[in-house]
Enzyme design. Structure first.
Site, PDB file in Angstrom:
ATOM      1  N   LYS A   1       0.843  -1.204   0.000  1.00  8.61           N
ATOM      2  CA  LYS A   1       0.000   0.000   0.000  1.00  8.61           C
ATOM      3  C   LYS A   1       0.878   1.254   0.000  1.00  8.61           C
ATOM      4  CE  LYS A   1      -3.956  -2.333   2.031  1.00  8.61           C
ATOM      5  NZ  LYS A   1      -4.833  -2.655   3.149  1.00  8.61           N
TER       6      LYS A   1
ATOM      7  N   GLN B   1      -4.907  -1.317   9.304  1.00 13.16           N
ATOM      8  CA  GLN B   1      -4.916  -2.650   8.701  1.00 13.16           C
ATOM      9  C   GLN B   1      -5.641  -3.641   9.617  1.00 13.16           C
ATOM     10  OE1 GLN B   1      -3.925  -3.280   5.622  1.00 13.16           O
ATOM     11  NE2 GLN B   1      -4.308  -5.464   5.724  1.00 13.16           N
TER      12      GLN B   1
ATOM     13  N   ASP C   1     -10.845   3.494   3.409  1.00 17.55           N
ATOM     14  CA  ASP C   1     -11.286   2.094   3.355  1.00 17.55           C
ATOM     15  C   ASP C   1     -12.800   2.001   3.171  1.00 17.55           C
ATOM     16  OD1 ASP C   1      -9.535  -0.095   3.501  1.00 17.55           O
ATOM     17  OD2 ASP C   1      -9.119   0.227   5.627  1.00 17.55           O
TER      18      ASP C   1
HETATM   19  N1  GUN Z   1      -7.463  -6.489   5.755  1.00 15.73           N
HETATM   20  C1  GUN Z   1      -7.801  -7.216   4.661  1.00 15.73           C
HETATM   21  N2  GUN Z   1      -8.321  -6.421   3.713  1.00 15.73           N
HETATM   22  C2  GUN Z   1      -8.308  -5.162   4.203  1.00 15.73           C
HETATM   23  C3  GUN Z   1      -8.717  -3.901   3.680  1.00 15.73           C
HETATM   24  O1  GUN Z   1      -9.219  -3.767   2.546  1.00 15.73           O
HETATM   25  N3  GUN Z   1      -8.532  -2.840   4.514  1.00 15.73           N
HETATM   26  C4  GUN Z   1      -8.013  -2.957   5.763  1.00 15.73           C
HETATM   27  N4  GUN Z   1      -7.886  -1.865   6.486  1.00 15.73           N
HETATM   28  N5  GUN Z   1      -7.624  -4.125   6.273  1.00 15.73           N
HETATM   29  C5  GUN Z   1      -7.775  -5.205   5.496  1.00 15.73           C
END
Ligand code: GUN
Length: 294
Positions: free
Chosen positions: A53, A97, A120
């Site tokens: 990311k 996350q 998100d």
């Molecule tokens: N864990 C797995 N997929 C995601 C996501 O799209 N966003 C976040 N914040 N955590 C995740």
């Protein structure tokens, strides 16, 4: 007939290239888009996602940083950091996350992120906006899947769509987006009584179950569009260590009309749409500030 492959890697690259000009414009206006990713603990998969990311942002000229906490950190420390980032004008997106360690109240943490910086799309305000058909931030994975439908010229109007999985991250927002696009949507999950009954009459199947090679060719209607959201690492057999999806790709290839591969399908699209959401957040802020100066 062999299914047409929807190439997420190529589409992700095309979109990321197109983002560069928007980032440049914003940066020239003093609004370089900035994303902070918070990671608690040392889950190896999460570490890889977070790194990708941050690097995805940097590669197109955005600002990005990760903040890593020990798995035993007090929740209040993370909440205080979120409050600080909410007030920081150079940061447009904040992502925590998931999953968080068990002593965390996930909902409380997600609600602490300002809705304007919730790239998100997990904050209740943004979930509500999506369910009302007026989305502000669309959760990145389902958003990426919608872009793939667009790329594959899949007209969703009146189509029977089956989503397998009901998570807040993928299944539920995916269902909302498909409803908003005019599909007739069924959401299946671990308690569904006869999954094959549903999948066999579906024009569109989105698999987000977290079980390797779960969807087989005989579960599909010939010609169906099959989207594989799963990313699983095979534990045993000759392919141990390799990535595979929730769909048995080889088994479905001659039944489906269109299909996404793993790797190189939905995966690269998720981070791409995170970049899109962060740029969007910066553009909205820039527009508000330009309006205020008038
Ligand atoms: N864990 C797995 N997929 C995601 C996501 O799209 N966003 C976040 N914040 N955590 C995740």
């Amino acid at each position: 007939m062999t299914a047409q492959i929807i190439d997420g890697k190529a589409l992700a690259e095309e979109l990321r290239q197109s983002f560069k000009a928007r980032v440049e414009t914003l940066t020239a206006q003093g609004h370089q888009p900035g994303l902070v990713v918070i990671l608690v603990g040392e889950d190896p998969a999460s570490q890889v996602y977070v790194k990708n990311k941050v690097n995805g942002c940097l590669a197109i000229g955005m600002h990005s940083e990760k903040i890593v906490y020990d798995k035993d950190v007090d929740q209040q420390v993370v909440l205080d950091k979120i409050a600080e980032l909410n007030a920081d004008p150079s940061i447009h997106g904040i992502l925590v996350q998931l999953p968080l360690p068990r002593h965390f109240d996930e909902e409380k943490v997600l609600e602490a992120i300002s809705a304007e910086k919730d790239v998100d799309g997990f904050h209740a305000e943004n979930v509500g906006a999506l369910s009302q058909g007026a989305p502000r931030f669309i959760p990145c994975t389902p958003y990426g899947v919608m872009k793939m439908f667009e790329k594959g010229n899949v007209d969703l109007t009146g189509q029977e769509a089956v989503v397998i999985g009901r998570s807040n991250i993928v299944g539920k927002p995916m269902a909302m987006l498909l409803i908003n696009a005019g599909a007739t949507v069924t959401v299946c999950h671990s308690k569904t009584r006869d999954l094959n009954f549903h999948t066999r009459r579906a024009d569109i199947v989105v698999a987000a179950v977290g079980k390797p090679k779960f969807v087989k060719g005989d579960m599909l209607k010939p010609g169906a569009v099959v989207i594989d959201v799963g990313i699983n690492r095979l534990q045993e057999g000759p392919d141990a260590g390799k990535l595979c999806g929730d769909v048995d790709y080889e088994d479905c290839l001659n039944v489906a009309g269109q299909i996404t591969p793993v790797p190189g399908g939905v995966g690269p699209m998720t981070i791409t749409m995170l970049l899109a959401n962060t740029i969007e957040a910066a553009e909205r802020k820039a527009a508000v500030e330009a309006g205020a100066r008038k």
